[in-house]
Design a protein around this motif. Structure first.
Motif, PDB file in Angstrom:
ATOM      1  N   ALA A  47       0.704  -1.468  -0.030  1.00 26.09           N
ATOM      2  CA  ALA A  47       0.214   0.044  -0.061  1.00 26.09           C
ATOM      3  C   ALA A  47       0.690   1.128  -0.107  1.00 26.09           C
ATOM      4  O   ALA A  47       0.641   1.430  -0.186  1.00 26.09           O
ATOM      5  N   ARG A  48       1.674   1.510   0.648  1.00 28.70           N
ATOM      6  CA  ARG A  48       2.617   2.280   0.960  1.00 28.70           C
ATOM      7  C   ARG A  48       3.425   2.768  -0.618  1.00 28.70           C
ATOM      8  O   ARG A  48       4.131   3.809  -1.612  1.00 28.70           O
ATOM      9  N   PHE A  49       3.857   1.215  -1.201  1.00 26.91           N
ATOM     10  CA  PHE A  49       4.457   1.632  -2.327  1.00 26.91           C
ATOM     11  C   PHE A  49       3.267   2.153  -3.985  1.00 26.91           C
ATOM     12  O   PHE A  49       3.491   3.245  -4.540  1.00 26.91           O
ATOM     13  N   ASP A  50       2.283   1.410  -3.685  1.00 27.07           N
ATOM     14  CA  ASP A  50       1.641   1.977  -4.652  1.00 27.07           C
ATOM     15  C   ASP A  50       1.035   3.209  -4.128  1.00 27.07           C
ATOM     16  O   ASP A  50       0.732   4.345  -4.974  1.00 27.07           O
ATOM     17  N   ALA A  51       0.664   3.958  -2.863  1.00 26.11           N
ATOM     18  CA  ALA A  51       1.122   5.399  -2.930  1.00 26.11           C
ATOM     19  C   ALA A  51       2.331   6.486  -3.157  1.00 26.11           C
ATOM     20  O   ALA A  51       1.840   7.550  -3.668  1.00 26.11           O
ATOM     21  N   MET A  52       3.068   5.746  -3.246  1.00 26.88           N
ATOM     22  CA  MET A  52       4.605   6.340  -3.415  1.00 26.88           C
ATOM     23  C   MET A  52       3.589   6.293  -4.939  1.00 26.88           C
ATOM     24  O   MET A  52       4.934   7.219  -5.995  1.00 26.88           O
ATOM     25  N   GLU A  53       3.848   5.225  -5.574  1.00 22.31           N
ATOM     26  CA  GLU A  53       3.577   5.293  -7.578  1.00 22.31           C
ATOM     27  C   GLU A  53       2.726   6.771  -7.752  1.00 22.31           C
ATOM     28  O   GLU A  53       2.938   7.232  -8.512  1.00 22.31           O
ATOM     29  N   ARG A  55       2.029   9.296  -5.945  1.00 20.57           N
ATOM     30  CA  ARG A  55       3.075  10.368  -6.122  1.00 20.57           C
ATOM     31  C   ARG A  55       3.600  10.293  -7.026  1.00 20.57           C
ATOM     32  O   ARG A  55       3.233  11.655  -7.827  1.00 20.57           O
ATOM     33  N   LEU A  56       4.344   9.524  -7.929  1.00 24.23           N
ATOM     34  CA  LEU A  56       4.883   9.624  -8.684  1.00 24.23           C
ATOM     35  C   LEU A  56       4.131  10.321 -10.328  1.00 24.23           C
ATOM     36  O   LEU A  56       5.075  11.495 -11.231  1.00 24.23           O
ATOM     37  N   ASP A  57       3.728   9.391  -9.815  1.00 23.69           N
ATOM     38  CA  ASP A  57       2.918   9.426 -11.557  1.00 23.69           C
ATOM     39  C   ASP A  57       2.173  11.086 -10.881  1.00 23.69           C
ATOM     40  O   ASP A  57       1.920  11.261 -12.689  1.00 23.69           O
ATOM     41  N   GLU A  58       1.500  11.930 -10.181  1.00 23.13           N
ATOM     42  CA  GLU A  58       1.643  13.280 -10.300  1.00 23.13           C
ATOM     43  C   GLU A  58       2.176  14.127 -10.787  1.00 23.13           C
ATOM     44  O   GLU A  58       2.387  15.279 -11.400  1.00 23.13           O
ATOM     45  N   ILE A  59       3.318  13.948 -10.270  1.00 22.67           N
ATOM     46  CA  ILE A  59       4.831  14.706 -10.586  1.00 22.67           C
ATOM     47  C   ILE A  59       4.890  14.495 -11.375  1.00 22.67           C
ATOM     48  O   ILE A  59       5.043  16.010 -12.075  1.00 22.67           O
ATOM     49  N   ARG A  60       4.776  13.521 -12.469  1.00 28.03           N
ATOM     50  CA  ARG A  60       5.025  13.110 -13.711  1.00 28.03           C
ATOM     51  C   ARG A  60       4.445  14.269 -14.426  1.00 28.03           C
ATOM     52  O   ARG A  60       4.551  14.621 -15.505  1.00 28.03           O
TER      53      ARG A  60
END
Length: 67
Positions: A47-53, A55-60
């Motif tokens: 779940a933590r890795f999915d949340a981080m992913e 966030r990274l998608d939003e930044i991209r």
């Protein structure tokens, strides 16, 4: 009355047999508990890795829009 007492005795013997089984095979239940704890930890980690992913998608996406 004998039928009721026999039914109560049968239930008592079944409970006693199950407790004896748990007492002699407690390591099985320990492994099950350990496996469940690992499963919960693994779910939380994913779940933590999915949340981080996300966030990274939003930044991209924001970087792609700006440039």
């Amino acid at each position: 009355m004998d039928v009721v007492l026999d039914a109560i005795a049968f239930v008592g013997h079944a409970i006693e047999a199950s407790l004896v089984y748990v007492e002699s095979h407690h390591w099985i239940f320990g492994l099950l508990a350990l496996g469940y704890i690992f499963y919960l930890h693994d779910r939380a980690l994913h779940a933590r890795f999915d949340a981080m992913e996300k966030r990274l998608d939003e930044i991209r996406k924001r970087l792609a829009i700006e440039y």
